[in-house]
Design an enzyme around this catalytic site. Structure first.
Site, PDB file in Angstrom:
ATOM      1  N   LYS A  10     -11.757  99.808  61.869  1.00  0.00           N
ATOM      2  CA  LYS A  10     -12.187 100.383  63.001  1.00  0.00           C
ATOM      3  C   LYS A  10     -13.165 101.487  62.934  1.00  0.00           C
ATOM      4  O   LYS A  10     -14.376 101.792  63.641  1.00  0.00           O
ATOM      5  CB  LYS A  10     -11.013 100.384  63.865  1.00  0.00           C
ATOM      6  CG  LYS A  10     -10.482  99.641  64.798  1.00  0.00           C
ATOM      7  CD  LYS A  10     -11.480  98.811  65.497  1.00  0.00           C
ATOM      8  CE  LYS A  10     -10.797  97.770  66.503  1.00  0.00           C
ATOM      9  NZ  LYS A  10     -11.724  96.858  67.179  1.00  0.00           N
ATOM     10  N   SER A  62     -11.819 101.983  68.051  1.00  0.00           N
ATOM     11  CA  SER A  62     -10.453 102.291  68.538  1.00  0.00           C
ATOM     12  C   SER A  62     -10.408 103.987  67.906  1.00  0.00           C
ATOM     13  O   SER A  62     -11.024 104.182  66.896  1.00  0.00           O
ATOM     14  CB  SER A  62      -9.511 101.398  67.500  1.00  0.00           C
ATOM     15  OG  SER A  62      -8.171 102.250  67.860  1.00  0.00           O
ATOM     16  N   TYR A  88      -6.188  98.203  59.699  1.00  0.00           N
ATOM     17  CA  TYR A  88      -6.874  98.472  61.222  1.00  0.00           C
ATOM     18  C   TYR A  88      -7.753  99.671  61.220  1.00  0.00           C
ATOM     19  O   TYR A  88      -8.824  99.653  61.705  1.00  0.00           O
ATOM     20  CB  TYR A  88      -5.774  98.327  62.201  1.00  0.00           C
ATOM     21  CG  TYR A  88      -6.194  98.434  63.590  1.00  0.00           C
ATOM     22  CD1 TYR A  88      -6.749  97.438  64.154  1.00  0.00           C
ATOM     23  CD2 TYR A  88      -6.112  99.642  64.383  1.00  0.00           C
ATOM     24  CE1 TYR A  88      -7.403  97.310  65.700  1.00  0.00           C
ATOM     25  CE2 TYR A  88      -6.153  99.532  65.643  1.00  0.00           C
ATOM     26  CZ  TYR A  88      -7.061  98.319  66.289  1.00  0.00           C
ATOM     27  OH  TYR A  88      -7.361  98.679  67.499  1.00  0.00           O
TER      28      TYR A  88
END
Length: 269
Positions: free
Chosen positions: A168, A151, A164
């Site tokens: 990532k 991401s 997150y």
């Protein structure tokens, strides 16, 4: 890749077998369909059997074999069974697309160790373990390609996305380290999606004020959200012979977005 080959063949996966996780909807479903269009048989993995079977129907309609499997990739002990079943029913493994991932994310002071642990398990440990288990089967067929769907949150610095974004970023760097270890017979690359028009993002954007949505579009030079098919095309390139001399790379597919896309406060508008 031989210079005299027909360029159309560079993107063919005839006779290949791919595993795609998170394949029941969105990016994963688009990737599964794209690989099937290119000639691959596909093992589709998702937590919900009914949803992933719908995508399997689409793959079979393209004349390819499809194996729909209800697995939670966070259950690390189950991954060996996923791999074994793919080999037993489809004959081997050539491509692994680690698409399943995600996690709730919070600002720093609202983040707890368990949030980071869960994010790393889903976005780093599970893709690693599935890839590790698949590698011997890929080598038995001469090599293969692993594509991790990471991401742009791991490259950019969005507020409120600590767990997150950190996990990532780790996924992206793990891709480069895996590529160094597994070359030359297995290539490992990552696709880094930006803002993709999934159902979940669409519902979230509807809750934003129109001014915030306008700022977001203004910060994407391509002036639109990405689509699941945009990401599927990038995955196909990295899975196919077209990228036979590409490994350890991060392919950013984000419309050249800049800055923090979603304003968090009045000072951003």
């Amino acid at each position: 890749m031989a210079a005299e080959q027909d360029p159309a063949s560079w993107f063919r996966l005839d006779g290949k077998v791919a595993i795609v996780t998170g394949a029941s909807r969105g990016i994963g479903a688009a990737v599964a369909r794209a690989l099937a269009d290119a000639g691959a048989d596909v093992a589709l993995v998702s937590r919900t059997a009914a949803d992933v079977e719908k995508v399997a129907v689409d793959v079979r309609a393209k004349g390819r074999r499809a194996l729909a499997m209800a697995f939670d990739v966070n259950d690390l002990d189950a991954l060996a069974g996923l791999v074994d079943r793919t080999v037993a029913e489809l004959g081997g493994i050539d491509v692994v697309v680690n698409n399943a991932g995600g996690s709730p994310s919070y600002p720093v002071m609202d983040t707890r160790p368990e949030h980071l642990e869960a994010a790393f398990r889903f976005n780093v440990v599970a893709p690693f373990e599935l890839s590790r288990l698949a590698v011997p089967h890929m080598l038995a067929r001469g090599g293969g390609s692993i594509v991790n769907v990471s991401s742009m949150a791991g490259t950019n610095k969005p507020r409120g996305a600590l767990a997150y974004g950190t996990s990532k970023a780790a996924c992206s760097h793990m891709t480069e380290l895996m590529a160094a270890d597994l070359a030359p017979r297995i290539r490992v690359n990552a696709v880094l999606p930006g803002a993709i028009a999934t159902d979940a993002l669409g519902q979230w954007l509807e809750q934003l004020p129109s001014e915030a949505r306008d700022v977001m579009m203004g910060r994407i030079p391509m002036r639109r959200l990405g689509t699941a098919e945009d990401i599927a095309a990038a995955v196909l390139y990295l899975a196919a012979p077209a990228s036979s001399w590409v490994t350890g790379k991060r392919l950013e597919v984000d419309g050249a977005a800049w800055g923090e896309l979603v304003p968090k406060g009045i000072d951003d508008l």
